[in-house]
Design an enzyme around this catalytic site. Structure first.
Site: not given
Length: 933
Positions: A534, A538-540, A547, A599, A804, A825
């Site tokens: 994604d 960052r923390d993903e 996606d 998804w 994003e 993104h």
């Protein structure tokens, strides 16, 4: 004709494949003056030595009638572990002319059976480790009060994660009733978290004497964690972040290296660095979780030297030595690295190093899945960028600007006293004062402790550093601790991503649209490192299935994703299929998530798109059972109308600006989409009875959609732009309601003053749907808008990747919500499909582009467009120019294909093109010139 681009399992010269009947493909080319060139038959030879083609010992087909040039399955003598295969092909054309033999291609077979592995998993005993950074107090308070699952349902972990993580989730979900195995039951979840330690990176080595007169040396290797291998001080291969991310308890990828040139007679040294990576590092888990799969990084390595007497092996075992007290003090995918050059054991990767103080390696027996060949291309450095500027916004703080938001790592050269600590912080945008913005690196679940940070402690003198086991999303690097003002050339940015080939190109008369197309490519590169993520900063950084599904049509135009998807689709369909009968939010799946429309359907739609683009039926056959189970689960959930009901859509049209759709419309539209795909999939696999049943269900559901969700005036129930986008793009509007629905669609666009207001689900389909509704002028106007929200507003603001959020930054409000505001993104970059399939008009007519359409929409605000796509058969090319009363179109058609050309004037009949057109332009490309009617 000539034969080019020979590939095995979508790759050139692959090593260590684990298929006993791999597939071959090739392309045909011809001189510009040759017309109507088609392959009528092919002849493949395969041999165990390239000198044996006079009498091939593995496969000799003779001429086989057929035009196929891809997905040709090997059917020769059975292949065995370690086997090298050389192959070539010639073809006969429609006039009976036989080509020369192609250049020789080759591949090697890997270790097909577990008993072929003689190596052991090794690690080192260590009490040293670092406590993970904790979530903020408010996160713990929410967890301890509500449990992890509030709003999402409980985590589903059976068959997905390691035992320790299963127990962790039971505690978080407040369902632990049995005796715990891994912690003191009196501890709270916060205390349990504090018990954890992140392993320090490991260094391991082994000296050995090479076999005399070896003819070939092959190294098979993998890790639980991440690894880099070295032979005699030289890195083995050019891969980064190997073995990449999989569901480790289901499958672990191994890599194969031909290291013959790296070995020398006599003593050699085989060594490695090991990092935590996805296996045992910190991971976003709502809340974060260390040790997602295991506790320590482990190595598995097997070096095989071929001699006249037989095979000589050097394997990972307890004869190796190791330490965790090297210069690499910490490594985390999110956090970054700390490297203390004073502690680096220089020369550990070469002969003669004194490892007497190192520990003996210990053999481990971790639970893990099947060892498999890595199907996709590796992650590599593909470009190196130099800084375009260096500024100093504060005293002794320096900011390097690379001019491009990218994903990768830096390499820095320094000359500073021993003990100097240099900190490098990476991110995408700047604060108003010129420092690097930090606020968007936490999605609100993990701590705001340092992310994307490198700490380098100097040994003294001239030295260089490049991180080993992490990656960053950044344009800017903020440097603290340098005792002097740096020059721009002391740092470079290395761009890394899965090393797939670029297949699409788009440019046009509007420079902002051309830049948008480039930005989309940069976001695709940066978010495809082994899996589609994604975001890269960052923390993903998770493999969100939705996606990936939303962007996949664009991604398939831009890049050759055949091998990449071969790996990731298995992550979805085989490793991320939940016991409740749906595909997970993430692939690889790591426990979080729920049923989530858009998804979960990735488990059907992505294999279908792979089939349509490359003609790949294997990916359908391997995953058919799971796809059918999922589809029939949707059917069983249908209400009395044959629709999916008013709830259960999950995220819905994520990040829409008021132009979304009701959950009922989204769920119904995706249900029909799945039925349509599955009917065609079943037909492709010769499962005609299944296909007929699925097609009948699709007809019923389509009728129910038209009857219950589209009223007599063409309005889509409780929906805005996204509802109409779904209905028109997926063919859900019956003929009798098309005119009225198109009118309502136009009104809904005008309600937002001609601006888009869609989210993740609606955006990929918005412009194609306007085209399908006959609203091409409006589609062009939406594409070409410069104000916010629009695709071109970020470009106008200087963006070099896709954002994003539509309002990630505005001139009026500044940065949007920092909890979820990536500037790299690809989801909204899904407009790229429209650039290729509508402006360029390129669309497959049959799977694999053996037959395809070119139906460009010309004009409407652009004076020219140049679009190309290199299909599995070769390059398709369109260049049109709008000169007012006259338009010119140049078309390039690959050999052995048929193009169906429709021009937007002259009655709409298709011109059928066989390889080339009748009339040529001065450039040698086919051309049509017609007056407008």
């Amino acid at each position: 004709m000539k034969i080019a681009n020979l590939r095995t399992e979508y790759q050139r010269e692959p090593l260590g494949i684990d298929r006993r009947n791999p597939r071959f493909s090739w392309e045909l080319t011809a001189e510009t003056w040759e017309r109507d060139k088609f392959q009528h038959a092919y002849w493949i030879q395969a041999a165990s030595d390239e000198h044996l083609f006079d009498a091939p010992d593995l496969w000799d087909t003779g001429f086989i009638e057929g035009s196929e040039t891809c997905q040709i399955r090997y059917q020769g003598s059975p292949l065995h572990s370690r086997q090298r295969v050389f192959w070539r092909v010639c073809v006969r054309d429609e006039r009976g002319v036989i080509t020369d033999w192609s250049p020789t291609a080759s591949f090697s077979v890997g270790l097909l059976d577990r008993k072929d592995w003689k190596a052991s998993w090794i690690g080192i005993e260590s009490d040293d480790g670092l406590p993970p950074f904790e979530p903020a107090d408010k996160v713990w308070e929410s967890i301890e009060k509500n449990g992890w699952g509030k709003g999402w349902g409980q985590a589903k972990y059976e068959g997905i994660l390691g035992e320790e993580t299963e127990e962790y989730l039971k505690i978080v979900n407040q369902e632990l009733t049995c005796k715990p195995r891994f912690h003191n039951p009196s501890l709270s979840i916060r205390q349990m978290f504090r018990e954890k330690k992140l392993a320090r990176p490991r260094y391991v080595r082994r000296e050995f004497t090479a076999a005399k007169e070896f003819s070939k040396a092959v190294l098979y290797a993998t890790a639980l964690g991440l690894y880099e291998l070295y032979i005699n001080g030289e890195k083995v291969g050019d891969r980064i972040l190997s073995p990449e991310w999989t569901s480790y308890n289901r499958r672990v990828q191994y890599q194969t290296y031909d290291v013959t040139p790296m070995l020398r007679r006599g003593v050699n040294t085989l060594s490695a660095r090991l990092g935590n990576g996805w296996y045992c590092g910190m991971w976003q888990f709502w809340p974060q979780m260390p040790h997602l799969y295991g506790r320590e990084p482990l190595l598995l390595a097997q070096l095989e030297m071929e001699t006249e007497e037989g095979r000589v092996l050097v394997v990972s075992d307890d004869n190796w030595k190791g330490t965790d007290q090297g210069g690499l003090r910490f490594s985390g995918l999110y956090e970054g690295e700390e490297f203390d050059a004073r502690m680096e054991p220089r020369g550990f990767d070469q002969n003669g190093f004194d490892d007497s103080l190192w520990k003996n390696a210990v053999i481990r027996r971790p639970k893990h899945g099947k060892l498999i060949w890595q199907r996709s291309e590796p992650i590599r450095v593909t470009q190196v960028l130099r800084a375009v500027a260096v500024t100093s916004p504060k005293n002794k703080v320096y900011v390097f600007d690379f001019g491009q938001n990218l994903v990768g790592r830096i390499k820095i050269k320094v000359d500073a006293p021993e003990g100097t600590r240099i900190r490098l912080f990476h991110n995408e945008v700047l604060n108003a004062d010129g420092t690097v913005y930090r606020e968007n690196l936490s999605a609100g679940h993990m701590t705001r402790a340092p992310h994307q940070t490198l700490d380098y402690i100097c040994a003294g003198g001239q030295e260089a550093y490049c991180p080993y086991f992490t990656y960053m999303g950044f344009r800017y690097v903020e440097v603290e601790g340098l005792p002097y003002e740096p020059l721009p050339d002391c740092m470079e940015a290395q761009v890394i991503h899965t090393d797939f080939a670029e297949t699409g190109a788009f440019s046009c008369s509007d420079p902002l649209v051309s830049k948008l197309a480039m930005n989309i490519k940069w976001s695709q590169r940066g978010n495809m490192l082994g899996i589609p993520t994604d975001c890269p900063q960052r923390d993903e950084r998770c493999g969100y299935t939705g996606d990936g599904q939303f962007f996949m049509p664009t991604g398939l135009y831009n890049m050759d994703l055949a091998a990449f998807n071969s790996k990731w689709i298995r992550d979805i369909c085989q490793d991320s299929f939940r016991r409740e009968g749906y595909f997970a939010d993430h692939a690889p799946d790591f426990g979080a998530g729920r049923r989530n429309v858009g998804w979960q359907e990735a488990g059907v739609i992505c294999p279908y798109l792979q089939y349509r683009c490359y003609g790949d039926t294997d990916i359908l056959a391997e995953n058919y059972e799971a796809m059918v189970q999922f589809t029939m689960g949707l059917h069983e959930k249908a209400d009395e109308r044959g629709l999916q009901g008013k709830d259960g859509a999950g995220n819905g049209d994520w990040l829409n600006l008021g132009g979304g759709a009701s959950h009922e419309v989204i769920a119904a539209a995706y249900y029909i989409r799945v039925l349509d795909c599955m009917a065609e999939i079943a037909r492709a696999l010769d499962k005609d009875a299944d296909a007929d049943s699925l097609q009948a269900l699709a007809v019923q559901a389509r009728a129910a959609f038209a009857d219950h969700l589209i009223d007599g005036e063409g309005r889509i129930s409780d929906s805005s732009q996204t509802g109409y986008a779904l209905a028109f793009a997926l063919g859900l509007v019956p003929h009798g309601k098309r005119e009225a629905a198109a009118y309502q669609f136009k009104k809904e666009m005008e309600r937002f003053e001609g601006r888009l207001a869609t989210g993740f689900i609606g955006t990929p389909l918005l412009l194609p749907a306007l085209h399908a509704a006959g609203l091409d002028d409006m589609a062009y106007r939406v594409l070409l808008r410069r104000d916010a929200p629009s695709w071109l507003y970020p470009v106008r603001m200087g963006a070099t990747t896709v954002w994003e959020r539509w309002d990630g930054y505005t001139e009026e409000k500044g940065y949007a919500d920092s909890g979820m505001n990536s500037f790299n993104h690809y989801a909204f970059g899904s407009v790229g499909e429209y650039l290729f399939s509508v402006i360029g008009g390129i669309k497959e007519r049959s799977p694999g582009y053996g037959e395809f359409y070119i139906r460009p929409v010309i004009g409407r605000g652009l004076s020219w467009a140049k679009v190309s796509f290199h299909s599995i058969h070769g390059e398709i090319f369109v260049f049109w120019t709008d000169r007012g009363k006259v338009a010119e179109v140049e078309v390039g058609v690959p050999v052995n294909t048929r193009c169906y050309l429709t021009l937007p004037w002259g009655g709409g009949d298709d011109f059928v093109l066989r390889a080339v057109l009748v009339q040529e332009s001065s450039s040698g490309q086919p051309m049509i010139r017609r007056d407008r009617i």
